[in-house]
Design an enzyme around this catalytic site. Sequence first.
Site, PDB file in Angstrom:
ATOM      1  N   GLY A 135       0.791  -1.229   0.000  1.00 58.88           N
ATOM      2  CA  GLY A 135       0.000   0.000   0.000  1.00 58.88           C
ATOM      3  C   GLY A 135       0.823   1.278   0.000  1.00 58.88           C
ATOM      4  O   GLY A 135       0.355   2.324   0.465  1.00 58.88           O
ATOM      5  N   ASN A 167       1.548   3.067  -2.535  1.00 57.80           N
ATOM      6  CA  ASN A 167       0.847   4.035  -3.399  1.00 57.80           C
ATOM      7  C   ASN A 167      -0.379   4.609  -2.695  1.00 57.80           C
ATOM      8  O   ASN A 167      -0.684   5.792  -2.841  1.00 57.80           O
ATOM      9  CB  ASN A 167       0.466   3.387  -4.727  1.00 57.80           C
ATOM     10  CG  ASN A 167       1.672   3.219  -5.627  1.00 57.80           C
ATOM     11  OD1 ASN A 167       2.146   4.191  -6.214  1.00 57.80           O
ATOM     12  ND2 ASN A 167       2.197   2.012  -5.709  1.00 57.80           N
ATOM     13  N   LYS A 186      -5.674  -9.148  -7.527  1.00 62.88           N
ATOM     14  CA  LYS A 186      -6.627 -10.207  -7.882  1.00 62.88           C
ATOM     15  C   LYS A 186      -7.181  -9.876  -9.270  1.00 62.88           C
ATOM     16  O   LYS A 186      -7.530  -8.708  -9.525  1.00 62.88           O
ATOM     17  CB  LYS A 186      -7.765 -10.157  -6.855  1.00 62.88           C
ATOM     18  CG  LYS A 186      -8.581 -11.411  -6.718  1.00 62.88           C
ATOM     19  CD  LYS A 186      -9.622 -11.189  -5.605  1.00 62.88           C
ATOM     20  CE  LYS A 186     -10.514 -12.370  -5.415  1.00 62.88           C
ATOM     21  NZ  LYS A 186      -9.859 -13.487  -4.733  1.00 62.88           N
ATOM     22  N   ILE A 187      -7.264 -10.883 -10.124  1.00 61.62           N
ATOM     23  CA  ILE A 187      -7.835 -10.626 -11.454  1.00 61.62           C
ATOM     24  C   ILE A 187      -9.336 -10.432 -11.316  1.00 61.62           C
ATOM     25  O   ILE A 187     -10.015 -11.199 -10.627  1.00 61.62           O
ATOM     26  CB  ILE A 187      -7.496 -11.773 -12.421  1.00 61.62           C
ATOM     27  CG1 ILE A 187      -5.990 -11.720 -12.708  1.00 61.62           C
ATOM     28  CG2 ILE A 187      -8.288 -11.643 -13.725  1.00 61.62           C
ATOM     29  CD1 ILE A 187      -5.502 -12.715 -13.710  1.00 61.62           C
ATOM     30  N   LEU A 188      -9.837  -9.381 -11.925  1.00 60.13           N
ATOM     31  CA  LEU A 188     -11.264  -9.049 -11.811  1.00 60.13           C
ATOM     32  C   LEU A 188     -11.996  -9.546 -13.054  1.00 60.13           C
ATOM     33  O   LEU A 188     -11.476  -9.448 -14.173  1.00 60.13           O
ATOM     34  CB  LEU A 188     -11.427  -7.540 -11.663  1.00 60.13           C
ATOM     35  CG  LEU A 188     -10.866  -6.998 -10.339  1.00 60.13           C
ATOM     36  CD1 LEU A 188     -10.677  -5.494 -10.406  1.00 60.13           C
ATOM     37  CD2 LEU A 188     -11.762  -7.381  -9.174  1.00 60.13           C
ATOM     38  N   ASN A 233      -6.247   1.695 -13.129  1.00 58.36           N
ATOM     39  CA  ASN A 233      -5.302   0.724 -12.563  1.00 58.36           C
ATOM     40  C   ASN A 233      -3.886   1.230 -12.760  1.00 58.36           C
ATOM     41  O   ASN A 233      -3.554   1.816 -13.788  1.00 58.36           O
ATOM     42  CB  ASN A 233      -5.460  -0.628 -13.284  1.00 58.36           C
ATOM     43  CG  ASN A 233      -4.483  -1.672 -12.786  1.00 58.36           C
ATOM     44  OD1 ASN A 233      -4.275  -1.812 -11.580  1.00 58.36           O
ATOM     45  ND2 ASN A 233      -3.877  -2.412 -13.700  1.00 58.36           N
ATOM     46  N   HIS A 244      -0.117   0.043 -13.232  1.00 53.04           N
ATOM     47  CA  HIS A 244       0.558  -1.193 -13.663  1.00 53.04           C
ATOM     48  C   HIS A 244       2.054  -0.937 -13.847  1.00 53.04           C
ATOM     49  O   HIS A 244       2.451   0.060 -14.463  1.00 53.04           O
ATOM     50  CB  HIS A 244      -0.051  -1.694 -14.979  1.00 53.04           C
ATOM     51  CG  HIS A 244       0.577  -2.964 -15.440  1.00 53.04           C
ATOM     52  ND1 HIS A 244       0.269  -4.194 -14.892  1.00 53.04           N
ATOM     53  CD2 HIS A 244       1.547  -3.193 -16.368  1.00 53.04           C
ATOM     54  CE1 HIS A 244       0.999  -5.124 -15.467  1.00 53.04           C
ATOM     55  NE2 HIS A 244       1.789  -4.550 -16.370  1.00 53.04           N
ATOM     56  N   SER A 268       2.437   2.530 -15.860  1.00 55.95           N
ATOM     57  CA  SER A 268       1.320   3.135 -16.593  1.00 55.95           C
ATOM     58  C   SER A 268       0.109   3.225 -15.683  1.00 55.95           C
ATOM     59  O   SER A 268      -0.091   2.381 -14.809  1.00 55.95           O
ATOM     60  CB  SER A 268       0.918   2.262 -17.795  1.00 55.95           C
ATOM     61  OG  SER A 268       2.019   1.931 -18.605  1.00 55.95           O
ATOM     62  N   ASP A 303      -5.213  -5.478 -18.259  1.00 56.51           N
ATOM     63  CA  ASP A 303      -4.192  -4.447 -18.496  1.00 56.51           C
ATOM     64  C   ASP A 303      -4.252  -3.862 -19.912  1.00 56.51           C
ATOM     65  O   ASP A 303      -3.222  -3.462 -20.475  1.00 56.51           O
ATOM     66  CB  ASP A 303      -2.778  -5.018 -18.241  1.00 56.51           C
ATOM     67  CG  ASP A 303      -2.598  -5.470 -16.794  1.00 56.51           C
ATOM     68  OD1 ASP A 303      -3.240  -4.884 -15.905  1.00 56.51           O
ATOM     69  OD2 ASP A 303      -1.815  -6.405 -16.564  1.00 56.51           O
TER      70      ASP A 303
HETATM   71  C1  GAR Z   1       2.822  -1.487  -7.636  1.00 59.74           C
HETATM   72  O1  GAR Z   1       4.105  -1.579  -8.163  1.00 59.74           O
HETATM   73  C2  GAR Z   1       1.783  -1.656  -8.733  1.00 59.74           C
HETATM   74  O2  GAR Z   1       2.201  -1.166  -9.968  1.00 59.74           O
HETATM   75  C3  GAR Z   1       1.650  -3.157  -8.767  1.00 59.74           C
HETATM   76  O3  GAR Z   1       1.696  -3.564  -7.432  1.00 59.74           O
HETATM   77  C4  GAR Z   1       2.545  -2.669  -6.712  1.00 59.74           C
HETATM   78  C5  GAR Z   1       1.848  -2.256  -5.432  1.00 59.74           C
HETATM   79  O4  GAR Z   1       2.683  -1.527  -4.611  1.00 59.74           O
HETATM   80  N1  GAR Z   1       0.428  -3.536  -9.387  1.00 59.74           N
HETATM   81  C6  GAR Z   1       0.321  -4.602 -10.167  1.00 59.74           C
HETATM   82  O5  GAR Z   1       1.235  -5.344 -10.413  1.00 59.74           O
HETATM   83  C7  GAR Z   1      -1.063  -4.826 -10.723  1.00 59.74           C
HETATM   84  N2  GAR Z   1      -1.043  -5.830 -11.703  1.00 59.74           N
HETATM   85  P1  GAR Z   1       2.109  -0.866  -3.279  1.00 59.74           P
HETATM   86  O6  GAR Z   1       1.253  -1.922  -2.591  1.00 59.74           O
HETATM   87  O7  GAR Z   1       3.331  -0.546  -2.475  1.00 59.74           O
HETATM   88  O8  GAR Z   1       1.324   0.339  -3.673  1.00 59.74           O
END
Ligand code: GAR
Length: 216
Positions: A16, A18, A98-100, A118, A120, A147, A156
């Site tokens: 988390g 982000n 999780k894939i939606l 999202n 990615h 992205s 994606d």
């Molecule tokens: C991030 O790097 C995000 O781009 C990736 O998970 C990480 C979460 O980091 N998302 C994916 O791979 C989605 N397919 P965080 O939990 O520290 O925000």
Amino acid sequence: MKNIPLKLAILASGSGSNLQVLIDKQLNNELNIDIACVICNKENAYALTRAKSANINTFIIDKDDTGKPYKRVEFEQRALDILRQLQPDLVVLAGFMKILTPLFIGGVNNDLNIPMINLHPSILPAYKGLDTHARVLKSGERLHGCSVHLVTEELDAGQILTQSVLIVKPNDTPTTLQERVHALEHTLLPRTIDFIIKGVIDLDDVKQIYQFFSHK
Ligand code: GAR
């Protein structure tokens, strides 16, 4: 005129970081958002600790009362119920792993009419899916990044809104790349949401992809 904050529902599964950036920006009045809830599919995700520390409504949809993990369809129906109740302006997948299925994506986009974005870790459309950093290194790519895109039923593959790009260094490992991309994400996600708030990006009529280049 009152400047109403953009109401966000955030879905997260892991650390988390982000989410934390968005929490900090809301608290510091640097982004006109109201994080209405965090929905999480992992009861031990650190994202939940971050949300609770900031007094944000959290919803854990992991296991039922008997300890049995929720099936995908159960997760999606519960998450949809929460969104129906809270009526956010935007759903943000910030590290949601999780894939939606079309049940959830159609439910959010069409029935509830809420846009969903999202984050990615790749320069889409390249490297959809998992393990992007290792795959980028294995292919000998010179550029990598992250992205933000609209979520549609294909994984994606929705309209790309923004991207940050870095140069892969000769001594990069999957771990260093992940760290460097993470740092880019922490700027890209809030910036994208700010563009949506300010109308620079119109989610109903996306005209261009905003790309940023990092020399770090
Ligand atoms: C991030 O790097 C995000 O781009 C990736 O998970 C990480 C979460 O980091 N998302 C994916 O791979 C989605 N397919 P965080 O939990 O520290 O925000």
